[in-house]
Scaffold this motif. Structure first.
Motif, PDB file in Angstrom:
ATOM      1  N   GLU A  36     -51.972  -8.776  15.932  1.00  0.00           N
ATOM      2  CA  GLU A  36     -51.584  -8.107  14.737  1.00  0.00           C
ATOM      3  C   GLU A  36     -50.900  -9.157  13.530  1.00  0.00           C
ATOM      4  O   GLU A  36     -50.650  -8.762  12.425  1.00  0.00           O
ATOM      5  CB  GLU A  36     -50.291  -7.236  14.826  1.00  0.00           C
ATOM      6  CG  GLU A  36     -50.701  -6.075  15.780  1.00  0.00           C
ATOM      7  CD  GLU A  36     -49.603  -5.129  16.040  1.00  0.00           C
ATOM      8  OE1 GLU A  36     -48.574  -5.047  15.438  1.00  0.00           O
ATOM      9  OE2 GLU A  36     -49.833  -3.935  16.858  1.00  0.00           O
ATOM     10  N   ALA A  37     -51.104 -10.295  13.982  1.00  0.00           N
ATOM     11  CA  ALA A  37     -50.511 -11.510  12.973  1.00  0.00           C
ATOM     12  C   ALA A  37     -51.044 -11.351  11.542  1.00  0.00           C
ATOM     13  O   ALA A  37     -50.327 -11.703  10.536  1.00  0.00           O
ATOM     14  CB  ALA A  37     -50.601 -12.988  13.609  1.00  0.00           C
ATOM     15  N   ALA A  38     -52.173 -11.096  11.236  1.00  0.00           N
ATOM     16  CA  ALA A  38     -52.862 -10.998   9.931  1.00  0.00           C
ATOM     17  C   ALA A  38     -52.105  -9.987   9.139  1.00  0.00           C
ATOM     18  O   ALA A  38     -52.250 -10.129   8.097  1.00  0.00           O
ATOM     19  CB  ALA A  38     -54.348 -10.966  10.312  1.00  0.00           C
ATOM     20  N   SER A  39     -51.522  -9.120   9.816  1.00  0.00           N
ATOM     21  CA  SER A  39     -50.928  -7.941   8.893  1.00  0.00           C
ATOM     22  C   SER A  39     -49.422  -8.339   8.491  1.00  0.00           C
ATOM     23  O   SER A  39     -48.799  -7.577   7.821  1.00  0.00           O
ATOM     24  CB  SER A  39     -50.775  -6.631   9.617  1.00  0.00           C
ATOM     25  OG  SER A  39     -49.936  -6.825  10.806  1.00  0.00           O
ATOM     26  N   PHE A  40     -49.020  -9.703   8.879  1.00  0.00           N
ATOM     27  CA  PHE A  40     -47.813 -10.168   8.417  1.00  0.00           C
ATOM     28  C   PHE A  40     -47.718 -11.218   7.335  1.00  0.00           C
ATOM     29  O   PHE A  40     -48.622 -11.795   7.442  1.00  0.00           O
ATOM     30  CB  PHE A  40     -47.014 -10.646   9.665  1.00  0.00           C
ATOM     31  CG  PHE A  40     -46.406  -9.601  10.547  1.00  0.00           C
ATOM     32  CD1 PHE A  40     -45.110  -8.927  10.459  1.00  0.00           C
ATOM     33  CD2 PHE A  40     -47.162  -8.858  11.657  1.00  0.00           C
ATOM     34  CE1 PHE A  40     -44.787  -7.910  11.471  1.00  0.00           C
ATOM     35  CE2 PHE A  40     -46.979  -8.116  12.395  1.00  0.00           C
ATOM     36  CZ  PHE A  40     -45.541  -7.368  12.240  1.00  0.00           C
ATOM     37  N   PRO A  41     -46.925 -11.115   6.478  1.00  0.00           N
ATOM     38  CA  PRO A  41     -46.755 -12.397   5.476  1.00  0.00           C
ATOM     39  C   PRO A  41     -46.611 -13.723   6.213  1.00  0.00           C
ATOM     40  O   PRO A  41     -45.710 -13.743   7.108  1.00  0.00           O
ATOM     41  CB  PRO A  41     -45.834 -11.687   4.582  1.00  0.00           C
ATOM     42  CG  PRO A  41     -45.576 -10.466   4.786  1.00  0.00           C
ATOM     43  CD  PRO A  41     -46.056 -10.192   6.026  1.00  0.00           C
ATOM     44  N   LYS A  42     -47.024 -14.512   5.838  1.00  0.00           N
ATOM     45  CA  LYS A  42     -46.633 -15.997   6.638  1.00  0.00           C
ATOM     46  C   LYS A  42     -45.286 -16.380   6.513  1.00  0.00           C
ATOM     47  O   LYS A  42     -44.776 -17.142   7.147  1.00  0.00           O
ATOM     48  CB  LYS A  42     -47.457 -17.076   5.761  1.00  0.00           C
ATOM     49  CG  LYS A  42     -49.097 -17.056   5.975  1.00  0.00           C
ATOM     50  CD  LYS A  42     -49.371 -16.902   7.558  1.00  0.00           C
ATOM     51  CE  LYS A  42     -50.958 -16.912   7.624  1.00  0.00           C
ATOM     52  NZ  LYS A  42     -51.517 -16.424   8.793  1.00  0.00           N
ATOM     53  N   GLU A  43     -44.485 -15.849   5.521  1.00  0.00           N
ATOM     54  CA  GLU A  43     -43.013 -16.204   5.552  1.00  0.00           C
ATOM     55  C   GLU A  43     -42.140 -15.293   6.417  1.00  0.00           C
ATOM     56  O   GLU A  43     -40.959 -15.457   6.323  1.00  0.00           O
ATOM     57  CB  GLU A  43     -42.697 -16.063   3.942  1.00  0.00           C
ATOM     58  CG  GLU A  43     -42.621 -14.910   3.289  1.00  0.00           C
ATOM     59  CD  GLU A  43     -43.981 -14.462   2.662  1.00  0.00           C
ATOM     60  OE1 GLU A  43     -44.070 -13.411   2.093  1.00  0.00           O
ATOM     61  OE2 GLU A  43     -44.773 -15.485   2.866  1.00  0.00           O
ATOM     62  N   THR A  44     -42.795 -14.507   7.286  1.00  0.00           N
ATOM     63  CA  THR A  44     -41.999 -13.421   8.276  1.00  0.00           C
ATOM     64  C   THR A  44     -41.435 -14.399   9.181  1.00  0.00           C
ATOM     65  O   THR A  44     -41.862 -15.423   9.839  1.00  0.00           O
ATOM     66  CB  THR A  44     -43.061 -12.703   8.805  1.00  0.00           C
ATOM     67  OG1 THR A  44     -43.630 -11.875   8.047  1.00  0.00           O
ATOM     68  CG2 THR A  44     -42.278 -11.875  10.033  1.00  0.00           C
ATOM     69  N   PRO A  45     -39.895 -14.293   9.358  1.00  0.00           N
ATOM     70  CA  PRO A  45     -39.376 -14.756  10.562  1.00  0.00           C
ATOM     71  C   PRO A  45     -39.829 -14.506  11.688  1.00  0.00           C
ATOM     72  O   PRO A  45     -39.944 -13.072  11.967  1.00  0.00           O
ATOM     73  CB  PRO A  45     -37.770 -14.634  10.294  1.00  0.00           C
ATOM     74  CG  PRO A  45     -37.876 -14.008   8.846  1.00  0.00           C
ATOM     75  CD  PRO A  45     -39.196 -13.378   8.572  1.00  0.00           C
ATOM     76  N   ILE A  46     -40.110 -15.385  12.897  1.00  0.00           N
ATOM     77  CA  ILE A  46     -40.494 -15.074  13.944  1.00  0.00           C
ATOM     78  C   ILE A  46     -39.496 -15.822  15.057  1.00  0.00           C
ATOM     79  O   ILE A  46     -39.212 -17.006  14.983  1.00  0.00           O
ATOM     80  CB  ILE A  46     -41.800 -15.609  14.173  1.00  0.00           C
ATOM     81  CG1 ILE A  46     -42.877 -15.041  13.408  1.00  0.00           C
ATOM     82  CG2 ILE A  46     -42.328 -15.449  15.664  1.00  0.00           C
ATOM     83  CD1 ILE A  46     -44.326 -15.505  13.212  1.00  0.00           C
ATOM     84  N   TYR A  47     -39.094 -14.949  15.934  1.00  0.00           N
ATOM     85  CA  TYR A  47     -38.172 -15.357  16.824  1.00  0.00           C
ATOM     86  C   TYR A  47     -39.047 -15.302  18.340  1.00  0.00           C
ATOM     87  O   TYR A  47     -39.295 -14.143  18.475  1.00  0.00           O
ATOM     88  CB  TYR A  47     -37.090 -14.683  17.067  1.00  0.00           C
ATOM     89  CG  TYR A  47     -36.191 -15.024  15.624  1.00  0.00           C
ATOM     90  CD1 TYR A  47     -35.087 -15.824  15.605  1.00  0.00           C
ATOM     91  CD2 TYR A  47     -36.432 -13.981  14.428  1.00  0.00           C
ATOM     92  CE1 TYR A  47     -34.395 -16.084  14.240  1.00  0.00           C
ATOM     93  CE2 TYR A  47     -35.861 -14.118  13.332  1.00  0.00           C
ATOM     94  CZ  TYR A  47     -35.052 -14.981  13.213  1.00  0.00           C
ATOM     95  OH  TYR A  47     -34.073 -15.090  12.049  1.00  0.00           O
TER      96      TYR A  47
END
Length: 103
Positions: A36-47
């Protein structure tokens, strides 16, 4: 985004996010998020957890996410942050507590 194989951690982060008025998407493994990564903006914080179970390492998944353009990648782990010194693909290393306070 939280990637952690522990359902209790995912649940406590979800509760904390709701209380803080934040939106959280949680995944049990990196592959689920990558789909699903393509649906997230690249600046999304990922933990992402360091130990994702079944021999999967969060550090390796974080490298893959960094290569795909994500830059706000944090390792969330119970390990000593010094173990990950020099990991330039990580924005930081933190504990298991949600970034908006406990649930």
């Amino acid at each position: 985004v939280l990637i952690d194989d522990d359902p209790l951690v995912r649940m406590s982060w979800a509760v904390a996010a709701k209380r803080a008025g934040r939106e959280l998407k949680a995944y049990p493994d990196a592959a689920s998020f990558i789909k699903e990564a393509a649906s997230f903006p690249k600046e999304t914080p990922i933990y992402i957890d360091s130990d994702l179970g079944e021999g999967q390492r969060g550090e390796a998944a974080a490298r893959e996410l960094y290569a795909s353009g994500f830059r706000e990648i944090f390792l969330e782990t119970g390990h000593d942050p010094a173990e990950f010194a020099g990991a330039s693909h990580l924005k930081g290393v933190r504990g298991k507590e949600p970034p908006w306070g406990a649930g």
